[in-house]
Design an enzyme around this catalytic site. Structure first.
Site, mmCIF file in Angstrom:
data_model
loop_
_atom_site.group_PDB
_atom_site.id
_atom_site.type_symbol
_atom_site.label_atom_id
_atom_site.label_comp_id
_atom_site.label_asym_id
_atom_site.label_seq_id
_atom_site.Cartn_x
_atom_site.Cartn_y
_atom_site.Cartn_z
ATOM 1 C CE LYS A 11 14.349 8.504 -38.443
ATOM 2 N NZ LYS A 11 15.235 7.320 -38.351
ATOM 3 C CE1 TYR A 51 19.668 9.869 -40.343
ATOM 4 C CE2 TYR A 51 17.977 10.160 -42.009
ATOM 5 C CZ TYR A 51 18.339 9.946 -40.687
ATOM 6 O OH TYR A 51 17.372 9.810 -39.714
ATOM 7 C CG PHE A 59 21.499 1.353 -42.929
ATOM 8 C CD1 PHE A 59 21.292 2.710 -42.730
ATOM 9 C CD2 PHE A 59 22.386 0.702 -42.086
ATOM 10 C CE1 PHE A 59 21.934 3.408 -41.722
ATOM 11 C CE2 PHE A 59 23.053 1.385 -41.068
ATOM 12 C CZ PHE A 59 22.813 2.750 -40.893
ATOM 13 N NE ARG A 87 20.981 9.522 -29.238
ATOM 14 C CZ ARG A 87 20.890 9.079 -30.505
ATOM 15 N NH1 ARG A 87 20.420 9.856 -31.462
ATOM 16 N NH2 ARG A 87 21.265 7.850 -30.801
ATOM 17 C CB THR A 93 18.804 2.487 -33.383
ATOM 18 O OG1 THR A 93 19.687 3.479 -32.848
ATOM 19 C CG2 THR A 93 18.645 2.675 -34.879
ATOM 20 C CG ASN A 114 14.202 4.332 -36.333
ATOM 21 O OD1 ASN A 114 13.957 5.279 -37.072
ATOM 22 N ND2 ASN A 114 15.419 4.068 -35.882
ATOM 23 C CG HIS A 117 17.160 12.292 -36.665
ATOM 24 N ND1 HIS A 117 18.327 11.578 -36.800
ATOM 25 C CD2 HIS A 117 17.533 13.577 -36.374
ATOM 26 C CE1 HIS A 117 19.358 12.394 -36.618
ATOM 27 N NE2 HIS A 117 18.901 13.611 -36.360
ATOM 28 C CD GLU A 128 21.393 16.054 -36.862
ATOM 29 O OE1 GLU A 128 22.092 15.057 -37.082
ATOM 30 O OE2 GLU A 128 20.472 16.069 -36.015
HETATM 31 P P1 GDP Z 1 19.761 6.753 -34.350
HETATM 32 O O1 GDP Z 1 20.706 7.837 -33.914
HETATM 33 O O2 GDP Z 1 19.169 5.976 -33.193
HETATM 34 O O3 GDP Z 1 18.685 7.255 -35.295
HETATM 35 O O4 GDP Z 1 20.621 5.639 -35.144
HETATM 36 P P2 GDP Z 1 21.818 5.734 -36.205
HETATM 37 O O5 GDP Z 1 22.421 7.113 -36.244
HETATM 38 O O6 GDP Z 1 22.715 4.572 -35.946
HETATM 39 O O7 GDP Z 1 21.104 5.431 -37.617
HETATM 40 C C1 GDP Z 1 20.388 6.443 -38.280
HETATM 41 C C2 GDP Z 1 19.132 5.832 -38.872
HETATM 42 O O8 GDP Z 1 19.497 4.878 -39.880
HETATM 43 C C3 GDP Z 1 18.271 5.023 -37.896
HETATM 44 O O9 GDP Z 1 17.439 5.803 -37.106
HETATM 45 C C4 GDP Z 1 17.505 4.129 -38.839
HETATM 46 O O10 GDP Z 1 16.403 4.825 -39.452
HETATM 47 C C5 GDP Z 1 18.540 3.835 -39.917
HETATM 48 N N1 GDP Z 1 19.218 2.559 -39.629
HETATM 49 C C6 GDP Z 1 20.150 2.281 -38.678
HETATM 50 N N2 GDP Z 1 20.535 1.005 -38.710
HETATM 51 C C7 GDP Z 1 19.831 0.427 -39.741
HETATM 52 C C8 GDP Z 1 19.783 -0.882 -40.277
HETATM 53 O O11 GDP Z 1 20.461 -1.813 -39.831
HETATM 54 N N3 GDP Z 1 18.928 -1.068 -41.349
HETATM 55 C C9 GDP Z 1 18.156 -0.063 -41.864
HETATM 56 N N4 GDP Z 1 17.342 -0.299 -42.913
HETATM 57 N N5 GDP Z 1 18.182 1.193 -41.369
HETATM 58 C C10 GDP Z 1 19.000 1.428 -40.316
#
Ligand code: GDP
Length: 140
Positions: A11, A51, A59, A87, A93, A114, A117, A128
């Site tokens: 990212k 996304y 968010f 993962r 996350t 973070n 992805h 994807e």
């Molecule tokens: P991942 O599979 O671990 O990437 O997590 P998710 O699928 O739940 O979320 C996708 C992405 O959305 C995450 O990797 C973060 O970049 C973003 N994200 C998730 N939760 C939050 C949050 O609470 N705040 C913000 N700003 N971004 C978030």
């Protein structure tokens, strides 16, 4: 265990800090092979399609802005159980919850920014990968 392919994205927070090589080393040390890779700069609309599953989350707009804020490196990782293995290497996350040694524990700046992805299931991995790569670009 079956050989799988998964979609990974390095990212903007990580490309901005020149961390592509250090993150790729983590994948390779874990036995994941990088079978496709390119650096691209997403538009906000392209990030939004990628996304779309998070469209209703508070968010979502911030996430799409962030993903379009600088170049990303999109890549396909291959290996036995590659989806779960990736993962594991990524970590949780939220970097505050990520296990020591994981990419997010070492490099992520926040729950949003973070660093990486990774696809979460075989079905999403297939969708994807096809969003970013043609079959000819996957060189196993
Ligand atoms: P991942 O599979 O671990 O990437 O997590 P998710 O699928 O739940 O979320 C996708 C992405 O959305 C995450 O990797 C973060 O970049 C973003 N994200 C998730 N939760 C939050 C949050 O609470 N705040 C913000 N700003 N971004 C978030």
């Amino acid at each position: 265990m079956a050989v799988e392919r998964t979609l990974s994205i390095i990212k903007p927070d990580a490309t901005n800090r020149n961390l592509t090589g250090k993150i790729n080393a983590k994948f390779e040390e874990a036995g994941l092979r990088i079978v496709a890779q390119k650096r691209i700069h997403l538009t906000k609309a392209q990030a939004g399609v990628f996304y779309a599953v998070h469209k209703e989350r508070p968010f979502y707009d911030e996430l799409c802005e962030f993903m379009a804020s600088a170049p990303v490196v999109v890549q396909v990782l291959e290996g036995e159980g590659a989806i779960a293995k990736n993962r594991d290497v990524m970590g949780a996350t939220n970097p505050a919850d990520a296990a020591p040694g994981t990419i997010r524990a070492e490099f992520a700046e926040s729950v949003g920014e973070n660093s990486v992805h990774g696809s979460d299931a075989p079905e999403t991995a297939a969708v994807e990968i096809a969003y970013f790569f043609s079959g000819l670009e996957l060189v196993g």
